[in-house]
Enzyme design. Structure first.
Site, PDB file in Angstrom:
ATOM      1  N   SER A  24      47.610  29.982  37.543  1.00 29.92           N
ATOM      2  CA  SER A  24      48.269  30.398  39.078  1.00 29.92           C
ATOM      3  C   SER A  24      49.315  31.396  39.062  1.00 29.92           C
ATOM      4  O   SER A  24      49.163  32.368  38.749  1.00 29.92           O
ATOM      5  CB  SER A  24      48.089  28.944  39.852  1.00 29.92           C
ATOM      6  OG  SER A  24      48.411  29.269  41.144  1.00 29.92           O
ATOM      7  N   ASP A  41      49.603  44.453  34.255  1.00 33.68           N
ATOM      8  CA  ASP A  41      49.115  45.852  34.896  1.00 33.68           C
ATOM      9  C   ASP A  41      50.007  47.017  34.950  1.00 33.68           C
ATOM     10  O   ASP A  41      49.553  48.131  34.905  1.00 33.68           O
ATOM     11  CB  ASP A  41      48.590  45.510  36.239  1.00 33.68           C
ATOM     12  CG  ASP A  41      47.136  44.605  36.123  1.00 33.68           C
ATOM     13  OD1 ASP A  41      46.774  44.422  35.178  1.00 33.68           O
ATOM     14  OD2 ASP A  41      46.724  44.209  37.213  1.00 33.68           O
ATOM     15  N   LYS A  62      43.036  30.529  37.214  1.00 32.42           N
ATOM     16  CA  LYS A  62      43.038  29.986  38.526  1.00 32.42           C
ATOM     17  C   LYS A  62      43.616  31.137  39.402  1.00 32.42           C
ATOM     18  O   LYS A  62      44.768  31.387  39.433  1.00 32.42           O
ATOM     19  CB  LYS A  62      43.810  28.743  38.500  1.00 32.42           C
ATOM     20  CG  LYS A  62      43.980  28.202  40.207  1.00 32.42           C
ATOM     21  CD  LYS A  62      44.788  26.834  40.353  1.00 32.42           C
ATOM     22  CE  LYS A  62      44.921  26.422  41.586  1.00 32.42           C
ATOM     23  NZ  LYS A  62      45.317  27.371  42.644  1.00 32.42           N
TER      24      LYS A  62
END
Length: 529
Positions: free
Chosen positions: A285, A296, A310
């Site tokens: 999460s 990224d 998740k």
């Protein structure tokens, strides 16, 4: 107002903005009528509250693995870890030989302020005996927690003091730390470990980061292994400590939820310097939001094993009786557009067994055991590196799980609490001597040795506790048992940060991170370019 009426009122409120001819409105009305018929006409008495709760629980199971029902009794307990505090007397405790044993008073808390010390035994609470009566953790919470400003009298047995000592403690808000450890691990390299993302996390992180910077730290290893997540807003706030102004951190989107973007601001304590994030199969999460954003934007290097997977956003919705449903309302996506949520179409049971399936398939040992289809390929936003979505964050550097020390004997020592209880008794008996011989942690870390005699005492204690000696397994696990003993002793003398400073010397993820930090340019060229 009886329970059925409450349910009908709830339906009325929930659908007050819904067209009376809608299917949802009609179904809610139909279910309300069904409950009334049960109550009025059924041959035996029925517990309509249980019927409704079971209906909600079972239906939520069919939707997704993270939409859940929370009873009114569990709501408060559930919120405490994420709110970051509770109200009580402020001690870390254990139950040792059916007696409430103070491991340490929480710094700045009510117990420390009145003079409670590590090693004290609480025998009476408000003049009522609590020793030797089968005390449980729940009993302790019931006796010692309470509203801020209320008072409780405790009677303490302290070593070297003949009589019981009485203290009146005024309860207060007690912090639940989300930061397990923060220290300079090598010259210029800081280490911070977070166990959750709570309302207090950013304050804790900021204090630790500032202190590390004052020590000359410019590069950071952020340990999110085993961190199951928490508040999305807090994950975004932590991410912007590393990312540039206006860079996208994460976005959420759902059928009934418009796209919402979280952007980094100009503020941040570690926007410069080298960054490594540690993750494993227990990182979920919010941990995946941070590590996904850093990956990224090619901001740092991710080390460890594939995270949990998740990527669903839950909203807590209150029901009339104080219970709640935690309902999935959106999915979150990393800046490159990756959905980190792993599949759950085959039901909750298979979803819950997925981590075990990874282990069984060899994923914890070899990166080659993991196969991602081309459809899950994405590219990082700066250097156009290939990354993957559809089931957790895949690290840039894979580190296999360390099972070299693992035996059933070692597992039982930990799982049954035998090693922990042994250390509690050892520190209790030797605290004065230990404090004199090791006045600071650095001396303890460098000079304290676990003797063979101490290991033998632990083994004998384990036999008394029903764990028979297995010489072969003790030999295999002996080094890890010794290190764990030393780490537990450090924790009881100082804090969890010192525990991790001891145990981390054999943590493969962290040792790899230190290696990468010391040869950053080589790894940066190979991984981030």
């Amino acid at each position: 107002m009886n329970f059925i009426t409450k349910i009908l009122v709830a339906f009325s409120l929930l659908f007050s903005l819904t067209n009376a001819n809608s299917q949802a409105y009609q179904d809610a009305y139909k279910y309300g009528q069904f409950l009334q018929m049960l109550e009025r006409f059924y041959v035996d008495s029925v517990n309509t509250k249980t019927i409704v709760e079971n209906a909600i629980i079972n239906e939520l199971k069919e939707l997704d693995p993270h939409s859940t029902y929370i009873s009114s009794e569990d709501v408060k307990k559930m919120n405490e870890p994420l709110q970051g505090n509770f109200e009580g007397i402020g001690i870390s405790f254990n139950i040792l030989k059916d007696t409430l044993f103070v491991i340490t008073p929480i710094p700045g808390g009510p117990s420390e302020k009145v003079g409670i010390l590590a090693g004290d035994r609480i025998l009476l609470v408000d003049n009522e005996n609590i020793a030797g009566v089968g005390l449980t953790n729940e009993d302790v919470f019931s006796l010692l927690r309470g509203e801020k400003g209320t008072k409780v009298k405790v009677s303490i047995k302290r070593r070297s003091v003949t009589n019981l000592l009485d203290f009146v403690i005024t309860r207060d808000k007690i912090p639940i730390n989300s930061l397990d450890a923060a220290y300079q691990i090598d010259k210029g390299i800081g280490y911070i470990k977070l166990n959750r993302f709570s309302l207090t996390t950013m304050d804790e992180f900021s204090r630790a980061a500032i202190e590390l910077k004052q020590q000359g730290v410019s590069n950071l290893i952020l340990d999110l292994t085993g961190n199951a997540g928490g508040y999305l807003d807090v994950a975004a706030a932590l991410s912007e400590q590393f990312l540039d102004d206006e860079q996208l951190i994460v976005y959420t989107e759902g059928l009934n939820s418009l796209r919402k973007e979280y952007l980094a601001s100009a503020r941040g304590l570690f926007k410069e310097g080298n960054l490594i994030i540690l993750i494993d199969e227990g990182s979920a999460s919010a941990s995946e939001i941070v590590s996904g954003a850093v990956q990224d934007w090619d901001r740092g290097i991710i080390i460890g094993r594939r995270s949990f997977g998740k990527g669903l956003v839950q909203r807590q919705l209150e029901l009339p009786d104080g219970s709640m449903i935690r309902l999935t309302t959106a999915k979150y996506y990393t800046p490159s557009g990756r959905l980190i949520q792993k599949p759950y179409e085959n039901g909750v049971e298979e979803y819950q067994q997925e981590i075990y399936s990874r282990y069984r398939n060899g994923e914890f040992i070899s990166r080659d055991s993991i196969n991602f289809p081309d459809s899950l390929k994405y590219k990082t936003l700066i250097n156009q590196r290939i990354v993957f979505g559809g089931g957790g964050i895949m690290p840039d550097i894979f580190v296999p799980i360390d099972t070299s020390f693992y035996t059933d004997y070692y597992s039982e020592l930990i799982r049954k609490g035998i090693l922990n209880q042994f250390v509690l008794e050892y520190v209790d008996k030797n605290r004065k001597h230990l404090n004199l011989e090791f006045p600071d942690f650095d001396k303890f870390k460098n000079d304290f040795l676990i003797s063979n005699e101490l290991i033998e005492k632990l083994v004998k204690q384990a036999e008394k506790e029903g764990l028979p000696l297995n010489e072969e397994e003790v030999d295999i696990s002996k080094d890890r048992i010794s290190l764990t003993l030393k780490a537990y002793i450090a924790r009881d003398l100082w804090s969890t940060s010192e525990f991790y400073e001891i145990i981390n010397v054999v943590d493969r993820n962290l040792q790899k991170a230190i290696e990468v930090m010391k040869d950053w340019e080589t790894y940066r060229k190979n991984l981030l370019n």
